[in-house]
Design an enzyme around this catalytic site. Sequence first.
Site, PDB file in Angstrom:
ATOM      1  N   HIS A 106       2.237  -0.990   9.858  1.00 12.37           N
ATOM      2  CA  HIS A 106       3.523  -1.274   9.074  1.00 12.37           C
ATOM      3  C   HIS A 106       4.138  -1.679  10.157  1.00 12.37           C
ATOM      4  O   HIS A 106       5.602  -1.403  10.740  1.00 12.37           O
ATOM      5  CB  HIS A 106       4.743  -0.658   8.452  1.00 12.37           C
ATOM      6  CG  HIS A 106       4.176  -1.241   6.955  1.00 12.37           C
ATOM      7  ND1 HIS A 106       4.565  -2.091   6.294  1.00 12.37           N
ATOM      8  CD2 HIS A 106       3.650   0.427   6.324  1.00 12.37           C
ATOM      9  CE1 HIS A 106       4.213  -1.933   5.011  1.00 12.37           C
ATOM     10  NE2 HIS A 106       3.414  -0.776   4.820  1.00 12.37           N
ATOM     11  N   TYR A 134       6.294   9.955   5.351  1.00 10.66           N
ATOM     12  CA  TYR A 134       7.232   9.325   5.904  1.00 10.66           C
ATOM     13  C   TYR A 134       8.012   9.765   6.860  1.00 10.66           C
ATOM     14  O   TYR A 134       8.059   9.947   7.320  1.00 10.66           O
ATOM     15  CB  TYR A 134       8.133   8.894   4.498  1.00 10.66           C
ATOM     16  CG  TYR A 134       7.139   7.283   4.020  1.00 10.66           C
ATOM     17  CD1 TYR A 134       5.829   6.834   4.017  1.00 10.66           C
ATOM     18  CD2 TYR A 134       7.350   6.114   4.559  1.00 10.66           C
ATOM     19  CE1 TYR A 134       5.043   6.558   3.809  1.00 10.66           C
ATOM     20  CE2 TYR A 134       7.092   4.550   4.812  1.00 10.66           C
ATOM     21  CZ  TYR A 134       5.619   5.082   3.845  1.00 10.66           C
ATOM     22  OH  TYR A 134       4.583   3.456   3.442  1.00 10.66           O
ATOM     23  N   ASN A 137       7.154  -2.404  -0.819  1.00 11.53           N
ATOM     24  CA  ASN A 137       6.892  -4.204  -0.235  1.00 11.53           C
ATOM     25  C   ASN A 137       6.769  -4.801  -0.967  1.00 11.53           C
ATOM     26  O   ASN A 137       7.325  -4.695  -1.943  1.00 11.53           O
ATOM     27  CB  ASN A 137       5.109  -3.564  -0.940  1.00 11.53           C
ATOM     28  CG  ASN A 137       4.478  -2.290   0.334  1.00 11.53           C
ATOM     29  OD1 ASN A 137       5.391  -2.704   1.020  1.00 11.53           O
ATOM     30  ND2 ASN A 137       3.539  -2.261  -0.353  1.00 11.53           N
TER      31      ASN A 137
END
Length: 508
Positions: free
Chosen positions: A67, A349, A139
């Site tokens: 990303h 994350y 997404n």
Amino acid sequence: MTTHPADRGVRNIEPKAPTTTDGGVPVPHDEFSAQVGRQGPQPLHDFYLIEKLAHFNRENVPERLPHAKGSGAFGEFETTEDISDITCAGLFQKGVKTPMLARFSTVAGEKGSPDTWRDPRGFALKFYTEEGNYDMVGNNTPIFFIRDAIKFPDFIHSQRRKNGSGLRNHAMQWDFWTLSPESTHQVTWLMGDRGIPRTWRHMDGFSSHTYQMINAEGVRHWVKFHFKTNQGIEFFTQDEAERKDGENADFHREDLWVNIREGNFPSWDLHLQVMPVDEAENYRFNPFDLTKTWSQKDYPLRKVGTMTLNRNPESHFAQIEQAAFAPTNIVRGIGFSPDKMLLGRVFAYPDIHRYRIGANYQQLPVNSPLSPVNSYSKEGHMQYEFNHPAVAEYHPNSIDGPTADPAKAYDFGAWDAEGSEIFRGDVKPHAEDTDQAQATTLYREVMDDAARERLQNNIAGHVSAIDPSETDLLERVYAYWTAVDPDLGAAVKTKVEASERGTHRLRD
Ligand code: NDP
């Protein structure tokens, strides 16, 4: 005057103010460094020159992996419907407006890669709620290539550049996909029209994962989030996208920026699919398998509210590059689910942000919550906020330090673990679960003839890059698509064999 939470870091410099060092010391000159004599050496104590060069060397932080290429904007989410029967989350109570940030991205490309490559798009949202930050790392597809986080590094390696040549390699991608048949649904989606959105404004966003919602009475439901674009779905064909790749690598970033600058604010309506917890066990698809959707015929969309993006960032770096989204930012009234990809992301994350930005990344204005932070974390790189020395630094303590209040806390989301032994295995298949079933539905029932033909051409174009000597791999590719639909497998084979072939060898 700036009022958005993320603008707390903006310096409002007076026009023509004297230049200073980062330490606030007025500098002697903007253009000439000090030197000894007209042609002499430069003294090390010209600390302004040193600061400029040294700080410049440190302007980058590691790019996201994946990303990396993306951009975003600020906005507002307004809850317009009453869903208090589903959740007690403050931001989802009717009439509540919440400031928020959205970041859209491609997955596999690096920071400078074209926006219009065929790829899923990240759809990451941060809601600055009164009860703490709530992030959704979504997404533009409701599904994913894999369903167990242990395969995620392998999947991304197959998409990135290869050792040796340093090239992306289609053979490597198909090798991984065909040996991971759970990818079939997502690859069908990816190779279809929605694999290249015309702009970020013209795509939907999904939580993809199943979450749990809990109402004020403690009643739980499983939910999936759908952000439906109000701009309509539009896509680029492969040919259109390839032209755009060359014309303007930042096409999507520019489109979003220009539209917001001109007051053409994009918006998305949030809908939920809601499943009573006791229906999960016997639903025809495993509701926690990230490679599957829940049919909207079984669980229709229920509207919640509208997200509108109305403000461009003032610093792409400070407010977008350093924005850090994580599913660990979760608020009261929302919980996790047994989806193993979600549970893996809960670790991964925040961990990447600690590496990429630093342990105190949540103190940056774009990441810090509106609500008070009463934590026991202390010190680490770039600590900016700190507790008053009278506040306890450990728990338990006898001096009124922060104490957990379960009534105000988020809920991990309780569920039945189906046993207590440590276990490794695939998700439990439900009555209609196969790796291909929903891809078949997408191909046969959702796409029309023209979309089916574009899908066949897109797959064949991608596969044609594989060197013809890779016969085993090519046979696996044809079998992969034959399992979705025999006509699709045959069409892909015919089109690949009729094409100019072979630029990516598996072992190069
Ligand atoms: P529905 O007929 O109720 O929904 C079909 C869905 O497919 C709609 O959300 C539609 O989005 C979307 N869609 C249309 N064209 C494409 C395309 N080219 N690529 C990807 N998605 C597209 O059927 P079901 O809910 O029973 O699902 C049937 C199949 O549709 C699934 O197997 C799945 O592949 C796909 N799908 C399902 C979704 C879900 O959450 N249930 C979401 C998206 C796709 P839109 O309304 O914007 O046109």
